[in-house]
Design a protein around this motif. Sequence first.
Motif, PDB file in Angstrom:
ATOM      1  N   GLU A 340       6.702 -21.787 -22.817  1.00 39.18           N
ATOM      2  CA  GLU A 340       5.323 -21.866 -22.135  1.00 39.18           C
ATOM      3  C   GLU A 340       5.262 -22.995 -21.318  1.00 39.18           C
ATOM      4  N   PHE A 356       0.640 -16.106 -18.120  1.00 39.49           N
ATOM      5  CA  PHE A 356       2.069 -16.086 -18.217  1.00 39.49           C
ATOM      6  C   PHE A 356       2.969 -15.170 -17.250  1.00 39.49           C
ATOM      7  N   ARG A 408       7.769 -17.182 -22.031  1.00 32.62           N
ATOM      8  CA  ARG A 408       6.614 -17.133 -21.174  1.00 32.62           C
ATOM      9  C   ARG A 408       6.205 -18.280 -20.156  1.00 32.62           C
TER      10      ARG A 408
END
Lengths: 416, 282
Positions: A340, A356, A408
């Motif tokens: 992320e 995402f 992500r």
Amino acid sequence: MKRLVGILLVLGTALLGTTWVYGQSTLEVCPTCSLTSLKTAIAQANPHDKILVNGGSYTEGTILVDKPLTLEGLNQPILDGEGKVEILTITASDVTVRGFTFQNAGISHTADQAALKTLEVENCLIENNTFLNNFFAIYLGKTKHCQVLHNTVKAHATSESFSGNAVHLWDCSEIVVKDNYLSGQRDGVYLEFVKDSLIENNISEANLRYGLHFMYSNNNIFRNNRFRANGAGVAVMYSKNIEMTQNHFEDNWGSAIYGLLLKEINDSRLYNNVFHDNSVGIYVDGANRTDISFNDFSHNGYALRILSSSMGVTIAHNNFYGNSFDVTTNANRSYNAFLENYWEAYQGYDLNHDGFGDVPYRPVRLFALTVENYPQTMILMRSPLEQFMDYAERILPIFTPKAIEDDRPLMRRVLW
Amino acid sequence: MILSHPQTTLEPRAKRRSALKSALKVMKYGFFDLLRSRWIIIYTLFFLAVTSGLLYFGGDANQAVLSTLNLVLLVVPLISLVLGLSYYYYTRDFVELILTQPIGRSSVFLGHFSGLALPLVAAFLLGSGLPFLLAGVRQGADWRVIASLMVAGTLVSLIFSALAFWIGLLNEERVKALGIALGVWLGMTMIYDGLLLLFSILMQAYPIERSLIILSLFNPIDLSRILVLLQLDTAALMGYTGAVFQRYFGSNLGILASLGSLLIWTGLPVYLGLRSFKRKNF
């Protein structure tokens, strides 16, 4: 938690050390007073007395403080080492040194001569002093519970062997180094065998070697410091349980110069740091179980170089933008996690609008890998061929390490 | 028909002045002709839109420079070649007409060529330079980076329009000429670099930095890229290899050599074009 208690202990005891003033009397030293020598004043003083030095310049060789005293300078009195000797040596606990200008501590190749040195003491406070043109500036050896606050260190060192460190901590614990300006020495802050200490709000710039340099120093916190344009950036080695937060690493340029070098750093945390304009943002050479999160990497040559000697490093929620290369590595496998992060170079899409990207991002580009293995191919940087290679690799990934993949990737920058 | 020029009795200096005058006159026709053509306007607007868009949406001026650099390396050569060729064939009748007039062939060629090249350069400078001047500087772009980009774009436009003329002169058939032009474009943008890559990988055990520098002098696209790169990606160019490149291209000698080589690259196709133009049997 344990560390927090440690820090509180440091602050608490240091506070106790400085306010413990039963039966204190004050001796005044100035060029026109009855006492004109700091050495004589120290000899005459009783433990826990205060010596007030009002202006003037004092060249008395090495001044030894061997009893608990408060040395306070008014109107910036100067203690001069004439380029020959160590200036102030403290061998007693509970000593405060405040408001002096130390200059010209002598260079020595056999002893670590410093402007101010403490040896085997506890509870000292060194604040609001100016250190000019010294070999070592502040040297704490085997010291405990000590605070170094609001000092200014300046020197114009030209060679590493003729220069010492601005703040040098050796075998210390529970030290607070805060709000200092450190520049022009060999290392800005140097720690060896130091534990449970806090280095905060310092500016360390234009030092010959490292802005911050530590080895074998566990359980320390480095917070909100600014390391700028130091000879070789910042190097931290062979330590564990380190917390580095809100620091700025900027303008560290050159080959083998890093914003931050992590060498054998274990179980540590790096949060909210800014790496800007470095040839390499972080060079990770053997870090384990370390969390690198919520940092900004911008306009570096290489944002992150992570060697295969690292395991269990988590790189999450960082911003990568404007770097020539985001991530490079030297192997096909990786045992570290990328999660992320925001990658400016990410070209995927987000159909369900959850913030995402729907397609994983591989930060190690084929061209970066090529350059890592064949450095000469650097001459093809930014060429249409480079883009073609990267594009082909994106469609048909066979060369870039599969393990370095952000499943992500964030669509927008992380705000922290 | 080979045109024989009427013998003039002018002094050499006056002769030269009149040649320049005629060249300027020919250029003027070409220039305004091209300015009126919609392609050059589309080309300008394209650059204007892309560069402003990059600056507006990218937010980072240096990032916009990088993307514009990609355009300079890919689009500018292609457009210069294609537009140059189509202009050449489109104006053939006009050139043949001009040649019946008492004007030297060099003047006709140079005027004709500048009539193409100058609008192309102007379109590039206006299209990509204006947004950078207006927005880039405010966004903190380094003026050296922008300047190197402008120089690179200008020289690439000149080089590839000259190449287009030369290719056109050597080929009567348009399609064949277009094929050759595309081949040249692909060769210089991709294939040459591919060979460099292959060379570096095969010769990895040898210190080939210097050879790479010399090899890069033979490709104007590589050269102009490196010129911009040295202003922009200095941080990544650290380490031994980067240091060698920087020491060479960053030094005054290196900059002079690269610029000189780019100028030779501009001069050579112009000269070759001029030679074939003089010899050509229209």
